[in-house]
Design a protein around this motif. Structure first.
Motif, PDB file in Angstrom:
ATOM      1  N   GLY A 298       9.285  -4.942  -3.126  1.00 21.89           N
ATOM      2  CA  GLY A 298       9.778  -5.433  -4.417  1.00 21.89           C
ATOM      3  C   GLY A 298       9.166  -4.707  -5.599  1.00 21.89           C
ATOM      4  N   SER A 299       8.066  -3.997  -5.365  1.00 17.80           N
ATOM      5  CA  SER A 299       7.472  -3.263  -6.491  1.00 17.80           C
ATOM      6  C   SER A 299       6.683  -2.074  -5.975  1.00 17.80           C
ATOM      7  N   GLY A 300       6.066  -1.346  -6.883  1.00 14.30           N
ATOM      8  CA  GLY A 300       5.153  -0.252  -6.557  1.00 14.30           C
ATOM      9  C   GLY A 300       5.706   0.750  -5.558  1.00 14.30           C
ATOM     10  N   LEU A 301       4.866   1.098  -4.612  1.00 13.74           N
ATOM     11  CA  LEU A 301       5.228   2.143  -3.650  1.00 13.74           C
ATOM     12  C   LEU A 301       6.392   1.725  -2.760  1.00 13.74           C
ATOM     13  N   GLY A 302       6.366   0.464  -2.305  1.00 12.46           N
ATOM     14  CA  GLY A 302       7.409  -0.004  -1.386  1.00 12.46           C
ATOM     15  C   GLY A 302       8.788   0.097  -2.007  1.00 12.46           C
ATOM     16  N   ASN A 319      11.768  -6.225   1.989  1.00 14.29           N
ATOM     17  CA  ASN A 319      10.962  -7.447   2.127  1.00 14.29           C
ATOM     18  C   ASN A 319       9.978  -7.545   0.965  1.00 14.29           C
ATOM     19  N   ASP A 320       9.886  -8.710   0.370  1.00 10.54           N
ATOM     20  CA  ASP A 320       8.807  -8.958  -0.589  1.00 10.54           C
ATOM     21  C   ASP A 320       8.658 -10.456  -0.815  1.00 10.54           C
ATOM     22  N   LEU A 321       7.432 -10.890  -0.682  1.00 11.23           N
ATOM     23  CA  LEU A 321       7.127 -12.305  -0.903  1.00 11.23           C
ATOM     24  C   LEU A 321       7.207 -12.655  -2.384  1.00 11.23           C
ATOM     25  N   ASP A 355      10.145 -13.284   3.272  1.00  7.57           N
ATOM     26  CA  ASP A 355       9.077 -13.835   4.118  1.00  7.57           C
ATOM     27  C   ASP A 355       7.748 -13.164   3.834  1.00  7.57           C
ATOM     28  N   SER A 356       6.688 -13.898   4.172  1.00  5.19           N
ATOM     29  CA  SER A 356       5.357 -13.294   4.079  1.00  5.19           C
ATOM     30  C   SER A 356       5.065 -12.553   5.374  1.00  5.19           C
ATOM     31  N   VAL A 357       4.528 -11.368   5.241  1.00  2.00           N
ATOM     32  CA  VAL A 357       4.149 -10.607   6.438  1.00  2.00           C
ATOM     33  C   VAL A 357       2.926 -11.242   7.106  1.00  2.00           C
ATOM     34  N   ALA A 358       2.255 -12.154   6.380  1.00  3.86           N
ATOM     35  CA  ALA A 358       0.958 -12.640   6.858  1.00  3.86           C
ATOM     36  C   ALA A 358       1.055 -13.659   7.988  1.00  3.86           C
ATOM     37  N   ASN A 382       4.959  -0.497   6.898  1.00  5.04           N
ATOM     38  CA  ASN A 382       4.062  -1.623   6.611  1.00  5.04           C
ATOM     39  C   ASN A 382       3.326  -1.297   5.323  1.00  5.04           C
ATOM     40  N   ASN A 383       3.766  -1.919   4.253  1.00  8.65           N
ATOM     41  CA  ASN A 383       3.281  -1.517   2.938  1.00  8.65           C
ATOM     42  C   ASN A 383       2.776  -2.695   2.101  1.00  8.65           C
ATOM     43  N   ALA A 384       3.196  -3.931   2.455  1.00 10.39           N
ATOM     44  CA  ALA A 384       2.839  -5.087   1.618  1.00 10.39           C
ATOM     45  C   ALA A 384       1.329  -5.153   1.452  1.00 10.39           C
ATOM     46  N   ASN A 447     -13.512  -6.550   2.379  1.00 15.15           N
ATOM     47  CA  ASN A 447     -12.367  -7.157   3.077  1.00 15.15           C
ATOM     48  C   ASN A 447     -11.223  -6.151   3.207  1.00 15.15           C
ATOM     49  N   TYR A 448     -10.906  -5.543   2.112  1.00 19.16           N
ATOM     50  CA  TYR A 448      -9.774  -4.600   2.051  1.00 19.16           C
ATOM     51  C   TYR A 448     -10.059  -3.368   2.912  1.00 19.16           C
ATOM     52  N   ALA A 449     -11.306  -2.849   2.808  1.00 12.24           N
ATOM     53  CA  ALA A 449     -11.666  -1.643   3.556  1.00 12.24           C
ATOM     54  C   ALA A 449     -11.625  -1.924   5.057  1.00 12.24           C
ATOM     55  N   ALA A 451      -9.814  -4.226   6.600  1.00 16.07           N
ATOM     56  CA  ALA A 451      -8.409  -4.377   7.013  1.00 16.07           C
ATOM     57  C   ALA A 451      -7.749  -3.003   7.111  1.00 16.07           C
ATOM     58  N   LYS A 452      -8.038  -2.158   6.137  1.00 17.26           N
ATOM     59  CA  LYS A 452      -7.369  -0.853   6.095  1.00 17.26           C
ATOM     60  C   LYS A 452      -7.828   0.051   7.237  1.00 17.26           C
ATOM     61  N   MET A 453      -9.095  -0.062   7.655  1.00 14.43           N
ATOM     62  CA  MET A 453      -9.532   0.738   8.794  1.00 14.43           C
ATOM     63  C   MET A 453      -9.075   0.114  10.105  1.00 14.43           C
ATOM     64  N   ALA A 477      -2.424   7.108   3.252  1.00 12.02           N
ATOM     65  CA  ALA A 477      -3.390   6.547   2.290  1.00 12.02           C
ATOM     66  C   ALA A 477      -2.919   6.986   0.903  1.00 12.02           C
ATOM     67  N   PRO A 478      -2.143   6.140   0.224  1.00  6.33           N
ATOM     68  CA  PRO A 478      -1.576   6.570  -1.059  1.00  6.33           C
ATOM     69  C   PRO A 478      -2.553   6.392  -2.213  1.00  6.33           C
ATOM     70  N   VAL A 479      -2.284   7.093  -3.265  1.00  2.95           N
ATOM     71  CA  VAL A 479      -2.917   6.772  -4.555  1.00  2.95           C
ATOM     72  C   VAL A 479      -1.784   6.810  -5.570  1.00  2.95           C
ATOM     73  N   ALA A 480      -1.541   5.681  -6.216  1.00  4.80           N
ATOM     74  CA  ALA A 480      -0.416   5.613  -7.160  1.00  4.80           C
ATOM     75  C   ALA A 480      -0.637   4.491  -8.150  1.00  4.80           C
ATOM     76  N   THR A 481      -0.020   4.639  -9.293  1.00  4.17           N
ATOM     77  CA  THR A 481      -0.069   3.567 -10.280  1.00  4.17           C
ATOM     78  C   THR A 481       0.828   2.432  -9.807  1.00  4.17           C
ATOM     79  N   SER A 482       0.277   1.235  -9.807  1.00  6.69           N
ATOM     80  CA  SER A 482       1.076   0.068  -9.430  1.00  6.69           C
ATOM     81  C   SER A 482       0.344  -1.163  -9.937  1.00  6.69           C
ATOM     82  N   ARG A 483       0.910  -2.313  -9.642  1.00  9.36           N
ATOM     83  CA  ARG A 483       0.270  -3.562 -10.055  1.00  9.36           C
ATOM     84  C   ARG A 483      -1.147  -3.671  -9.464  1.00  9.36           C
TER      85      ARG A 483
HETATM   86  P1  NAI Z   1       2.132  -3.490  -5.442  1.00  7.50           P
HETATM   87  O1  NAI Z   1       1.371  -4.721  -5.767  1.00  7.50           O
HETATM   88  O2  NAI Z   1       2.965  -2.864  -6.489  1.00  7.50           O
HETATM   89  O3  NAI Z   1       3.083  -3.746  -4.189  1.00  7.50           O
HETATM   90  C1  NAI Z   1       2.717  -4.569  -3.129  1.00  7.50           C
HETATM   91  C2  NAI Z   1       3.876  -5.497  -2.848  1.00  7.50           C
HETATM   92  O4  NAI Z   1       3.568  -6.259  -1.673  1.00  7.50           O
HETATM   93  C3  NAI Z   1       4.113  -6.500  -3.971  1.00  7.50           C
HETATM   94  O5  NAI Z   1       5.452  -6.405  -4.426  1.00  7.50           O
HETATM   95  C4  NAI Z   1       3.820  -7.840  -3.338  1.00  7.50           C
HETATM   96  O6  NAI Z   1       4.655  -8.878  -3.807  1.00  7.50           O
HETATM   97  C5  NAI Z   1       4.075  -7.561  -1.871  1.00  7.50           C
HETATM   98  N1  NAI Z   1       3.357  -8.495  -1.006  1.00  7.50           N
HETATM   99  C6  NAI Z   1       2.091  -8.940  -1.146  1.00  7.50           C
HETATM  100  N2  NAI Z   1       1.806  -9.810  -0.162  1.00  7.50           N
HETATM  101  C7  NAI Z   1       2.901  -9.911   0.609  1.00  7.50           C
HETATM  102  C8  NAI Z   1       3.198 -10.632   1.788  1.00  7.50           C
HETATM  103  N3  NAI Z   1       2.314 -11.454   2.341  1.00  7.50           N
HETATM  104  N4  NAI Z   1       4.421 -10.488   2.345  1.00  7.50           N
HETATM  105  C9  NAI Z   1       5.345  -9.668   1.784  1.00  7.50           C
HETATM  106  N5  NAI Z   1       5.116  -8.974   0.651  1.00  7.50           N
HETATM  107  C10 NAI Z   1       3.900  -9.088   0.076  1.00  7.50           C
HETATM  108  O7  NAI Z   1       1.080  -2.433  -4.851  1.00  7.50           O
HETATM  109  P2  NAI Z   1       1.187  -0.943  -4.310  1.00  7.50           P
HETATM  110  O8  NAI Z   1       0.146  -0.166  -4.953  1.00  7.50           O
HETATM  111  O9  NAI Z   1       2.578  -0.451  -4.323  1.00  7.50           O
HETATM  112  O10 NAI Z   1       0.702  -1.159  -2.793  1.00  7.50           O
HETATM  113  C11 NAI Z   1       1.452  -0.831  -1.641  1.00  7.50           C
HETATM  114  C12 NAI Z   1       0.498  -0.585  -0.491  1.00  7.50           C
HETATM  115  O11 NAI Z   1      -0.261   0.596  -0.729  1.00  7.50           O
HETATM  116  C13 NAI Z   1      -0.528  -1.684  -0.253  1.00  7.50           C
HETATM  117  O12 NAI Z   1      -0.697  -1.866   1.138  1.00  7.50           O
HETATM  118  C14 NAI Z   1      -1.794  -1.136  -0.843  1.00  7.50           C
HETATM  119  O13 NAI Z   1      -2.947  -1.681  -0.254  1.00  7.50           O
HETATM  120  C15 NAI Z   1      -1.626   0.331  -0.521  1.00  7.50           C
HETATM  121  N6  NAI Z   1      -2.428   1.211  -1.349  1.00  7.50           N
HETATM  122  C16 NAI Z   1      -2.089   1.449  -2.648  1.00  7.50           C
HETATM  123  C17 NAI Z   1      -2.847   2.296  -3.399  1.00  7.50           C
HETATM  124  C18 NAI Z   1      -2.455   2.648  -4.765  1.00  7.50           C
HETATM  125  O14 NAI Z   1      -3.129   3.531  -5.360  1.00  7.50           O
HETATM  126  N7  NAI Z   1      -1.440   2.043  -5.354  1.00  7.50           N
HETATM  127  C19 NAI Z   1      -4.068   2.900  -2.880  1.00  7.50           C
HETATM  128  C20 NAI Z   1      -4.296   2.662  -1.493  1.00  7.50           C
HETATM  129  C21 NAI Z   1      -3.500   1.820  -0.787  1.00  7.50           C
END
Ligand code: NAI
Length: 704
Positions: A298-302, A319-321, A355-358, A382-384, A447-449, A451-453, A477-483
């Protein structure tokens, strides 16, 4: 007579059609080309109008009609889509093959839809285009089948960017029919009257050709080879000689929506038009038959992954919760819905899931959404993700748990049901999302580190389990502007770290062309690199029997911990092999051992004589040998009840299989190549129970 529903899956073709430049020009004249676009009409430097591709459908539709037993009295060409892979050469032979993919029931009053999808290849071996044709049958509905998935095309609420006016001649159908559609409705006045028309009507595909010319003229003038996709629905008949207008809205980079209207009545005669255009890159990555799940889309990278996949032909589960950045709140439908709307507005296919992926049920529902909407799943990204950053002592259990639940368990919950589908079909791509925080560490993110490893560990094993079924699993392993990162990244970087810059890597890794499995990549700001876990050669301290003192290890610390000559391993057996090799002694002839072999079969003749029955008490194993190259072949030795049987051929259930080239095998058997060295250098490959292969040395007096 009822529709034959078992026609779904029925093969169409191959249908072949030879054509010359004259056929291409005849088609061009049939759809109104002339001196104004001479490149379609003059054999010198001739360009073929891409919609010429539909002339292959005239042979497809009769096969579709015969196979499905559709009621001829009520059929119309409902929709047509062409996906262009390469420009159509001015002459050659086209070969078209495909199948009926779906029969949908719109209800008794509304009718049925029969859909066929075909691929067309040129005699030069290249795939030219994919055509998806829908026959609408007014009289065959109400058989209790499923309705077609809703496809929405949302036209912008503004004036079109281009309006192209044309007036097909009164005699236009007489020319157009020579390209293949000789149906009487377009030529025979009496037939047309019987069918309820004043006079013969235009071919819908003729108007479609006028529209294709108008789209090219407006968006890619003089470059028909840049047309990528042309899709539409035929909605109303049109009489020849009636002026038409092609209305075109540019909706994005390389994307437009279009309609054709009757200029006298303003009725829409062709609706839901989608046109995609741009360079056809060599080795283009497409996802035309693929169904992709993107979590957290629903936002960011996904969001960017989902849009890009859909643009390249994938059917996407968005998919987005829709919860808060820290995973709190009930969630919302908005984020996923908006992305689905955007995909559909551009003519793509997508469905939302909230749905929540969790949770286990959430994961199952997400996969179920893909199966119900699109029938399968080929790709899971798997990006949530969420964040709950705190330093370790402040990291309360709930903050630890929820982050593991979303990131690590989330990937398990979604990937596992998807893996079952992928394994059955023998194809799949799974992408996991790790982070530099996990790979290298980041204050406040235990916690995050973790989970990610954990995801990296999941990948390392899943890649092995998926190998046999063409299921590739990689990690990004992305690096991007997002929420997630907007308040973490330095402001200067915010604009430079567009999520779009990560997408090319993600797309490649989930494509058919992906050549790797089990790899980790960093991606950000347009820089892409690989991350690997490597192991140094180490030091042997002691003889492997006596336990060395800690001081002995310290004395060799530098060597033990050096990464000089470090290697990357693909599975757990490889480092074990290297450790064993480090202890291996150069082969010395032991008393009574056999050697001096000149050919491979002599080794197997000698094996029973070298068998040490006393060493085989309680051993029940089969060693299969696949020896390649000159003099090679297949042999196995079966050891049971302290006896050894050697046979040539392949055993049904070997304990392990040893694969080697004949020359290396002879070197090993003649004591010139230690077995461990052979193994670690890759000359000896062992499949199956590698640990049992260690028994060979104990059971036989061989110089290995
Ligand atoms: P984001 O916050 O823009 O996107 C994450 C999306 O996941 C949100 O839309 C959120 O509603 C959704 N989400 C959260 N919990 C959920 C759930 N239980 N079920 C379904 N959807 C759920 O963040 P971004 O940056 O796009 O992150 C995407 C992935 O990239 C994440 O896994 C994050 O950890 C990873 N990541 C991002 C980095 C970055 O620089 N942006 C750096 C390293 C990793």
């Amino acid at each position: 007579m009822a529709l034959k529903l078992d026609a779904i899956g029925k093969k169409i073709g191959p249908i072949t059609k030879e054509y010359t430049w004259k056929d291409a020009v005849l088609y061009a004249l049939g759809v109104g080309a002339g001196f104004a676009d001479l490149e379609y009409c003059y054999e010198k430097d001739l360009k073929v109008i891409p919609s010429f591709g539909i002339t292959t459908m005239y042979d497809v539709i009769p096969q579709l009609v015969a196979a499905s037993n559709v009621n001829l009295a009520g059929i119309l060409h409902g929709e047509q889509e062409l996906i262009f892979h390469r420009p159509i050469p001015p002459e050659g032979k086209l070969s078209t093959e495909g199948k009926i993919t779906n029969i949908y029931d719109k209800g008794k009053e509304k009718g049925a839809l029969i859909i066929a999808k075909c691929e067309t290849f040129h005699s030069n071996g290249q795939k030219l285009f994919t055509s998806i044709g829908t026959v609408f049958s007014r009289l065959d509905g109400g058989f209790g089948g499923e309705d077609a998935p809703k496809k929405e095309v949302n036209f912008p609420q503004r004036d079109p960017d281009f309006v192209i006016e044309s007036t097909p001649f009164e005699d236009q159908p007489l020319i157009f029919r020579l390209s293949g559609d000789t149906f009487q409705l377009h030529v025979d006045a009496e037939f047309a009257k019987m069918a309820g028309f004043e006079k013969p009507i235009m071919h819908g595909l003729c108007t479609h050709g006028f529209a294709c010319r108008s789209l090219i003229q407006s968006l890619i003038p003089g470059e028909p080879e840049k047309a990528r996709r042309l899709a539409c629905r035929f909605t109303k008949p049109l009489y020849p000689g009636v002026p038409i207008k092609t209305l075109i809205w540019k909706t994005g980079d390389g994307q437009a929506l279009w309609q054709v209207v009757n200029a006298e009545t303003d009725e829409v005669v062709i609706d839901r038009g989608v046109f995609e255009y741009g360079e056809i890159p060599k080795d283009e990555i497409r996802f035309d038959d693929r169904v992709a799940i993107v979590t957290g889309a629903g936002s960011g990278l996904g969001r960017v992954y989902a849009l890009e996949l859909a643009k390249r032909g994938a059917k996407v589960v968005v998919n987005d919760l829709g919860g808060a950045r820290d995973g709190s709140g009930k969630g919302a439908k908005g984020p996923a819905d908006k992305v689905v709307k955007k995909i559909k507005a551009a003519g793509g296919q997508a469905v939302a899931n909230y749905d929540s992926v969790a949770t286990i049920e959430g994961g199952e529902n997400i996969v179920k959404t893909a199966l119900e909407a699109f029938g399968t799943v080929d790709i899971v990204i798997n990006n949530a993700g969420i964040l709950r950053d705190k330093s370790f002592l402040k990291m309360e259990p709930e903050n630890w748990q929820i982050v593991l639940d979303v990131h690590l368990n989330g990937a398990y919950n979604v990937s596992r049901p998807a893996f079952a589908v992928m394994k059955d079909k023998g194809y799949g791509r799974i992408l996991l999302t790790t982070s530099a925080a996990g790979l290298y560490g980041n204050f406040g993110q235990t916690n995050y580190a973790a989970a990610k490893m954990g995801l990296v560990g999941l990948m390392n094993t899943l890649k092995l389990e998926g190998q046999k079924y063409d299921i590739k699993v990689n990690t990004i392993a992305p690096v991007a502007t997002s929420r997630l990162t907007e308040d973490i990244l330095p402001p200067d970087f915010v604009d430079k770290l567009k999520p779009e810059l990560v997408a090319p890597l993600a797309l490649y890794l989930v494509s058919e062309k992906c050549p790797v499995s089990g790899n980790i990549y960093n991606a950000g700001m347009g820089c892409y690199n690989r991350v690997a876990m490597v192991t140094g050669p180490g030091a042997v301290v002691g003889d492997g029997k006596e336990i060395p003192a800690a001081e002995q290890l310290v004395a060799q610390w530098e060597k033990a911990t050096s990464l000089k000559g470090a290697k990357e391993y693909q599975n757990l057996n490889e480092p074990i092999g290297d450790i064993l090799a480090a202890f291996a002694q150069p082969a010395e002839a032991t008393e009574g051992s056999v050697s001096g072999f000149d050919d491979v079969s002599a080794v197997f003749d000698a094996i029973p004589g070298a068998f040490i029955a006393d060493a085989a008490a309680g051993v029940d194993v089969v060693f299969q040998y696949n020896i390649s190259g000159e003099g090679g072949g297949d042999w196995y030795s079966a050891i049971k009840d302290q006896t050894c049987r050697v046979e040539s051929g392949t055993h049904e259930k070997p304990t392990c299989t040893l694969k080697m080239a004949a020359g290396d095998f002879l070197d090993m058997m003649n004591g010139k190549l230690p077995a461990m060295q052979a193994y670690t250098s890759g000359k000896l490959r062992i499949e199956g129970d590698i640990m049992k292969s260690q028994l060979i040395e104990k059971l036989f007096r061989l110089q290995t």
